[in-house]
Enzyme design. Structure first.
Site, PDB file in Angstrom:
ATOM      1  N   GLN A   2      15.824 -29.501  -3.608  1.00  0.00           N
ATOM      2  CA  GLN A   2      16.845 -29.830  -4.606  1.00  0.00           C
ATOM      3  C   GLN A   2      16.434 -31.081  -5.390  1.00  0.00           C
ATOM      4  OE1 GLN A   2      19.713 -27.954  -5.216  1.00  0.00           O
ATOM      5  NE2 GLN A   2      20.012 -29.331  -6.946  1.00  0.00           N
TER       6      GLN A   2
ATOM      7  N   ASP B 243      11.739 -21.834  -7.264  1.00  0.00           N
ATOM      8  CA  ASP B 243      12.200 -22.584  -8.437  1.00  0.00           C
ATOM      9  C   ASP B 243      11.227 -22.406  -9.609  1.00  0.00           C
ATOM     10  OD1 ASP B 243      14.572 -23.866  -8.743  1.00  0.00           O
ATOM     11  OD2 ASP B 243      13.930 -25.791  -7.917  1.00  0.00           O
TER      12      ASP B 243
ATOM     13  N   LYS C 281      24.484 -22.569  -2.911  1.00  0.00           N
ATOM     14  CA  LYS C 281      23.287 -21.723  -2.780  1.00  0.00           C
ATOM     15  C   LYS C 281      23.265 -21.067  -1.405  1.00  0.00           C
ATOM     16  CE  LYS C 281      20.600 -24.308  -6.121  1.00  0.00           C
ATOM     17  NZ  LYS C 281      19.795 -25.493  -6.413  1.00  0.00           N
TER      18      LYS C 281
END
Ligand code: NDP
Length: 294
Positions: A98, A121, A54
């Site tokens: 994460q 997200d 990422k």
């Protein structure tokens, strides 16, 4: 005739290039450098690979990348304090924690602490609620990627019978809303669904997000249907090493479907590309600019 293989690698590279162009434009015209902060707690090897990837792709798109690595025994209050700092940081437009988090940390409390405007997200209840209400929202990246892939095969998904297998907050539920926004007719199946094979057989579009290796068989698929395989499963290969397979029995379905995403090289490729899209969208919205063209 075997199915068309939907090449996630090529489609994701094209999307990343378009994001990079738009980033160049907002930098030039508005002095805005979109910034993404990724928080990794603990040292799960798969998560470390994802986070590195990422960061690399964020920088390649011309955005700022901020990595925060915390030990697995980080107390929840310290993680929440870091999130509060990132919420207040004007250089940070996207925050991604994460998942999964190590034991002892409450995932929902952590997600709830992220400023919904920076929730790239798309997991904050405000964003999930806005999406469910048909309002503009930051949307989970994997479902966004699925829609983009399906639309490379069908210019419009309007009126299609779509069957989603899996109802997680990360994939299945947001997919329902995104497909409704596309005017598809949506069925969502899960572990208690009866006659799953028959339900799939009626679908023009099957999206499998189950986490069960090669569960969807060739005889579940209507000839010519489009199949999007979200699953990422590691199983022992013939050479004794682990190999990646999806939730779809790829070789069988290849002979029946009209189009199919491979694993790897399908949906997985799109997830990070869509994270870049969300970061650019969040940065533009925070700065009061009109939504970017990607
Ligand atoms: P979850 O475990 O959160 O959800 C799985 C869903 O599948 C649940 O709704 C469950 O039903 C349903 N399910 C499980 N077994 C069956 C069955 N036998 N028949 C029908 N439905 C079943 O998984 P995620 O949504 O997070 O992920 C799904 C898959 O996608 C995984 O393989 C994951 O690795 C992959 N993934 C891939 C990503 C990518 O970038 N390509 C990103 C995210 C996930 P119930 O609700 O009843 O328990």
């Amino acid at each position: 005739m075997p199915a068309k293989i939907i090449d996630g690698k090529v489609i994701a590279a094209d999307l990343r290039a378009r994001v990079a162009d738009e980033v160049g434009r907002v930098k030039r015209d508005h002095g805005l450098t979109p910034g993404l902060a990724v928080v990794l707690v603990g040292n799960d090897p798969a998560s470390e690979v994802y986070v590195r990837n990422k960061a690399k792709q964020t920088e390649a798109a011309g955005m700022a990348s901020f990595e925060h690595k915390l030990p697995a025994d980080t107390p929840q209050k310290d993680l929440l304090a870091l999130i509060a700092k990132l919420n207040a940081d004007p250089a940070v437009h996207g925050i991604l924690v994460q998942l999964p988090l190590p034991k002892g940390l409450d995932t929902q409390t952590v997600i709830n602490a992220i400023d919904p405007a920076k929730d790239v997200d798309g997991l904050h209840p405000i964003n999930a609620g806005r999406l469910a209400n048909g309002l503009p929202a930051l949307t989970p990246c994997t479902p966004l990627g699925c829609i983009i892939l399906a639309k490379t095969v069908h210019a419009s998904l309007q009126g299609m019978n779509a069957v989603i297998i899996g109802r997680s907050n990360l994939v299945g539920r947001p997919l329902v809303q995104l497909l409704l926004n596309e005017n598809a007719t949506v069925t969502i199946a899960h572990s208690r669904t009866r006659d799953l094979a028959d339900i799939c057989k009626r679908a023009d579009l099957v999206l499998a997000a189950v986490g069960q290796p090669e569960m969807v068989k060739g005889n579940w698929i209507k000839p010519g249907a489009t199949v999007i395989d979200v699953g990422i499963n590691r199983i022992p290969g013939a050479d004794g090493k682990n190999k990646l397979v999806g939730d779809v029995a790829y070789q069988e379905v290849l002979g029946v479907a009209g189009a199919i995403t491979p694993v790897p090289g399908g949906v997985g490729q799109m997830t990070v590309a869509c994270l870049l899209v969300n970061t650019l969208r969040a940065a533009s919205a925070i700065k009061g600019l009109k939504p970017p063209s990607v």
